[in-house]
Design a protein around this motif. Structure first.
Motif, PDB file in Angstrom:
ATOM      1  N   GLY A   1      -3.898  -6.696   2.995  1.00  8.26           N
ATOM      2  CA  GLY A   1      -2.842  -5.726   3.274  1.00  8.26           C
ATOM      3  C   GLY A   1      -1.837  -5.564   2.161  1.00  8.26           C
ATOM      4  N   ARG A   2      -1.703  -6.578   1.308  1.00  9.99           N
ATOM      5  CA  ARG A   2      -0.702  -6.473   0.244  1.00  9.99           C
ATOM      6  C   ARG A   2      -1.102  -5.444  -0.809  1.00  9.99           C
ATOM      7  NH1 ARG A   2      -3.642 -11.042  -1.273  1.00  9.99           N
ATOM      8  NH2 ARG A   2      -4.247 -11.165  -3.473  1.00  9.99           N
ATOM      9  N   PHE A   3      -2.364  -5.043  -0.809  1.00 10.71           N
ATOM     10  CA  PHE A   3      -2.807  -4.056  -1.794  1.00 10.71           C
ATOM     11  C   PHE A   3      -2.568  -2.618  -1.322  1.00 10.71           C
ATOM     12  CE2 PHE A   3      -5.579  -7.778  -2.612  1.00 10.71           C
ATOM     13  CZ  PHE A   3      -5.157  -8.038  -3.902  1.00 10.71           C
ATOM     14  N   LEU A   4      -2.144  -2.452  -0.080  1.00  9.21           N
ATOM     15  CA  LEU A   4      -1.863  -1.110   0.423  1.00  9.21           C
ATOM     16  C   LEU A   4      -0.612  -0.563  -0.247  1.00  9.21           C
ATOM     17  CD1 LEU A   4      -2.502  -1.486   4.261  1.00  9.21           C
ATOM     18  CD2 LEU A   4      -3.964  -0.379   2.586  1.00  9.21           C
ATOM     19  N   ASP A   5      -0.670   0.682  -0.654  1.00  2.00           N
ATOM     20  CA  ASP A   5       0.488   1.339  -1.259  1.00  2.00           C
ATOM     21  C   ASP A   5       1.373   1.903  -0.142  1.00  2.00           C
ATOM     22  OD1 ASP A   5       1.787   2.517  -3.763  1.00  2.00           O
ATOM     23  OD2 ASP A   5       1.512   4.276  -2.489  1.00  2.00           O
ATOM     24  N   ALA A   6       2.679   1.630  -0.226  1.00  2.00           N
ATOM     25  CA  ALA A   6       3.603   2.069   0.818  1.00  2.00           C
ATOM     26  C   ALA A   6       3.560   3.577   0.992  1.00  2.00           C
ATOM     27  CB  ALA A   6       5.022   1.603   0.487  1.00  2.00           C
ATOM     28  N   ALA A   7       3.513   4.310  -0.103  1.00  2.00           N
ATOM     29  CA  ALA A   7       3.497   5.767  -0.009  1.00  2.00           C
ATOM     30  C   ALA A   7       2.258   6.258   0.737  1.00  2.00           C
ATOM     31  CB  ALA A   7       3.552   6.380  -1.409  1.00  2.00           C
ATOM     32  N   ALA A   8       1.108   5.603   0.506  1.00  2.00           N
ATOM     33  CA  ALA A   8      -0.121   6.001   1.192  1.00  2.00           C
ATOM     34  C   ALA A   8      -0.025   5.720   2.691  1.00  2.00           C
ATOM     35  CB  ALA A   8      -1.317   5.260   0.590  1.00  2.00           C
ATOM     36  N   VAL A   9       0.583   4.590   3.059  1.00  2.00           N
ATOM     37  CA  VAL A   9       0.766   4.257   4.471  1.00  2.00           C
ATOM     38  C   VAL A   9       1.640   5.305   5.146  1.00  2.00           C
ATOM     39  CG1 VAL A   9       1.748   2.586   6.079  1.00  2.00           C
ATOM     40  CG2 VAL A   9       0.430   1.788   4.118  1.00  2.00           C
ATOM     41  N   HIS A  10       2.736   5.652   4.494  1.00  3.01           N
ATOM     42  CA  HIS A  10       3.657   6.621   5.091  1.00  3.01           C
ATOM     43  C   HIS A  10       3.045   8.012   5.161  1.00  3.01           C
ATOM     44  CE1 HIS A  10       7.134   3.802   3.730  1.00  3.01           C
ATOM     45  NE2 HIS A  10       6.480   3.345   4.779  1.00  3.01           N
TER      46      HIS A  10
ATOM     47  N   GLU B   1       4.744   0.201   8.885  1.00  6.80           N
ATOM     48  CA  GLU B   1       4.130  -0.312   7.656  1.00  6.80           C
ATOM     49  C   GLU B   1       3.763  -1.785   7.815  1.00  6.80           C
ATOM     50  OE1 GLU B   1       5.130  -1.101   2.930  1.00  6.80           O
ATOM     51  OE2 GLU B   1       6.467   0.168   4.118  1.00  6.80           O
ATOM     52  N   HIS B   2       4.668  -2.565   8.418  1.00  9.46           N
ATOM     53  CA  HIS B   2       4.388  -3.991   8.629  1.00  9.46           C
ATOM     54  C   HIS B   2       3.177  -4.183   9.540  1.00  9.46           C
ATOM     55  CE1 HIS B   2       4.834  -8.202   9.535  1.00  9.46           C
ATOM     56  NE2 HIS B   2       4.974  -7.913  10.825  1.00  9.46           N
ATOM     57  N   LEU B   3       3.098  -3.418  10.635  1.00  4.37           N
ATOM     58  CA  LEU B   3       1.978  -3.549  11.558  1.00  4.37           C
ATOM     59  C   LEU B   3       0.655  -3.229  10.855  1.00  4.37           C
ATOM     60  CD1 LEU B   3       3.435  -1.840  14.763  1.00  4.37           C
ATOM     61  CD2 LEU B   3       3.213  -4.278  14.310  1.00  4.37           C
ATOM     62  N   ILE B   4       0.641  -2.160  10.070  1.00  7.20           N
ATOM     63  CA  ILE B   4      -0.594  -1.775   9.393  1.00  7.20           C
ATOM     64  C   ILE B   4      -1.008  -2.849   8.393  1.00  7.20           C
ATOM     65  CG2 ILE B   4      -1.584  -0.111   7.772  1.00  7.20           C
ATOM     66  CD1 ILE B   4       0.017   2.057   9.219  1.00  7.20           C
ATOM     67  N   ARG B   5      -0.047  -3.351   7.616  1.00  7.54           N
ATOM     68  CA  ARG B   5      -0.386  -4.392   6.633  1.00  7.54           C
ATOM     69  C   ARG B   5      -0.927  -5.643   7.326  1.00  7.54           C
ATOM     70  NH1 ARG B   5       1.317  -3.040   1.646  1.00  7.54           N
ATOM     71  NH2 ARG B   5       2.996  -1.503   1.489  1.00  7.54           N
ATOM     72  N   ARG B   6      -0.270  -6.058   8.411  1.00  5.94           N
ATOM     73  CA  ARG B   6      -0.681  -7.279   9.096  1.00  5.94           C
ATOM     74  C   ARG B   6      -2.070  -7.116   9.715  1.00  5.94           C
ATOM     75  NH1 ARG B   6       1.384 -11.501  12.335  1.00  5.94           N
ATOM     76  NH2 ARG B   6      -0.471 -12.555  13.144  1.00  5.94           N
ATOM     77  N   ILE B   7      -2.334  -5.953  10.301  1.00 12.79           N
ATOM     78  CA  ILE B   7      -3.638  -5.736  10.926  1.00 12.79           C
ATOM     79  C   ILE B   7      -4.733  -5.674   9.853  1.00 12.79           C
ATOM     80  CG2 ILE B   7      -5.013  -4.068  12.226  1.00 12.79           C
ATOM     81  CD1 ILE B   7      -2.422  -3.439  13.799  1.00 12.79           C
TER      82      ILE B   7
END
Length: 491
Positions: A10-19, A51-57
């Motif tokens: 999950g740490r490789f996810l870009d915040a802008a892409a999640v949003h 964002e936190h939920l998506i990264r954790r999952i």
């Protein structure tokens, strides 16, 4: 006893892409609205929580999948070792090892086949036909997510909302735009924030349209026009702040040894120079060294122009090679495919066509409309033919070492032999005979061995080659849509 392996995908996810994904998904938008309505922090907290939920999952599903895949690979390694030991023992003239039956070898192969098949089926590789469960108790799992978030483990993801930067942008606005923003904030605060915080162009257009609809009849057309401009200003300021915070920049500067480069980055462009310092400091140092070797001054704008030119040129080359490979429908089998090493000398692509002819391809994805030189297929043709042929033979030898039962495709062996023969003949032509007849003799030598020389332009404007290149048998193969060029002055 060690615990389960953690990969933290999950740490490789870009915040802008999640949003951006959240803005585009109706269910996620409803989730954020619901959280915002029940939280004092409103939209800001709901976005951070999502964002936190998506990264954790992603972390947990990734751990489950990768852990399972590694375990399966370990079992595959054991099975292969067992099979190899049995076969080696028999091939050396012995009988089956003690305690090993003929049926045992068959069972090993069946198990190996099953493990390999399941490895290629991601979901089935994790849980088979069972439901995907990240925890034994869904409520406990949800509580752990919220406790981690409230405890600060995911409060900001990979960024902190740049409130100070947005505030500065607001204070720098003309009074009439500030007034329009204040009015919109009083009437539709959540809709206003969605418009400011939208990560994608499509998301921003939809959010601004929604905001205008909600404010229709309550703001004048002039106020709405000023509001749209103000929303754009705040959105750009927020995006810039998300891209580079003071802490993030300080961390990047601390990793730069060269004081001159450090000064250039500190005062540099947030979108290019500073982003490269954060994400790829090694490449930044290499490009800075090349820039200085050219005798350039230590000025930030000059280095930025150099970076942009290098990146655009490199990007065109990568896009060109891959586009050409997927567009050359006449090539049935690639012996040398596209890669990211576009600055490496040599041919770009080598393939075998449906008719058995070998294609030697050099992609020219640049701005020029006419090509007068293709070194890879002219001056260096002999060297490149021999190098490619040697590389192909080494690849075949490596496959045979890894798998003694491997049999190369006869078409490939024939193509390699023709390349080697062509190299020898062209080398002889270059050393003997009249220079005036050399192009025709080289073209005939290539045709006799069924070799074609092609220039492609998948990401550029190349439409023609010089007569000298045509005399050698080269041709332009259009493989993509030309990149539009800016109009020339006076045209």
């Amino acid at each position: 006893m060690t615990g389960p392996r953690r990969f933290r995908a999950g740490r490789f996810l870009d915040a802008a892409a999640v949003h951006a994904a959240a803005d585009a998904n109706p269910r996620l938008r409803r989730f954020m609205r619901t959280i915002a309505e029940h939280s004092e922090a409103g939209e800001v907290r709901s976005r951070r929580l999502l964002e936190h939920l998506i990264r954790r999952i992603v972390d947990d599903v990734g751990d489950l999948h990768l852990g399972n895949a590694l375990n399966r690979l370990e079992r595959i390694a054991v099975l292969r070792d067992n099979i190899a030991a049995i076969l080696d023992h028999v091939l050396e003239g012995g009988t089956l090892p003690e305690g090993v039956r003929v049926a045992t070898l068959g069972e090993y192969f069946e198990q190996l086949s099953t493990e390999m098949r399941e490895l290629s089926r991601p979901r089935e590789g994790i849980v088979g036909d069972a439901p995907l469960r990240l925890a034994d108790d869904a409520g406990a799992y949800a509580d752990s997510l919220l406790r981690e978030f409230d405890g600060g483990g995911g409060a900001a993801g990979r960024h902190v909302e740049p409130a100070a930067i947005v505030g500065d942008a607001f204070r720098a606005m003309p009074a009439d735009r500030q007034a329009a923003l204040r009015r919109a904030a009083e009437l539709e605060p959540a809709a206003l924030w969605r418009a400011v915080a939208a990560e994608s162009e499509a998301g921003k257009r939809a959010a601004v349209a929604d905001l205008q609809t909600r404010l229709g009849g309550r703001l004048t057309p002039d106020e709405l026009a000023r509001l749209r401009t103000a929303v754009d200003d705040l959105g750009r300021a927020r995006s810039r702040g998300l891209q580079m915070s003071d802490a993030r920049l300080a961390d990047a500067l601390a990793r730069i040894d060269d004081p001159d480069l450090r000064a250039v980055v500190a005062s540099g462009d947030v979108w290019l120079t500073q982003q490269l310092a954060v994400h790829n400091p090694e490449a930044l140092a290499t490009l800075w060294r090349r820039f200085r070797q050219r005798g350039r001054a230590d000025d930030g704008p000059g280095f930025r122009r150099y970076l942009r030119h290098d990146m655009v040129t490199y990007g065109r080359g990568v896009l060109g090679e891959y586009s050409a490979a997927f567009s050359l429908s006449s090539i049935e089998l690639f012996l040398k495919g596209p890669d990211a090493n576009v600055k490496l000398a040599g041919t770009d692509l080598v393939g075998i066509g449906h008719d058995g002819w070998v294609w030697l391809v050099d992609d020219k994805s640049h701005r020029a409309a006419s090509v007068s030189g293709v070194g890879a297929l002219t001056d260096n043709l002999v060297v490149n033919l021999r190098r490619d042929a040697a590389d192909f033979r080494e690849a075949i030898a490596r496959l045979q070492r890894d798998d003694p039962g491997f049999t190369p495709d006869p078409r490939i062996l024939d193509a390699i032999s023709r390349m080697e023969d062509a190299a020898a003949e062209i080398d002889r032509i270059n050393r003997r005979g009249s220079a005036s007849t050399r192009p025709a003799r080289i073209s005939a030598a290539l045709a006799e061995r069924r070799l074609r020389l092609r220039v492609t332009s998948a990401a550029g404007e190349v439409r023609e080659i010089t007569q000298a290149l045509r005399d050698l048998g080269l041709a332009v193969e259009p493989t993509g849509t030309p990149v539009p060029q800016p109009p020339t002055k006076g045209r």
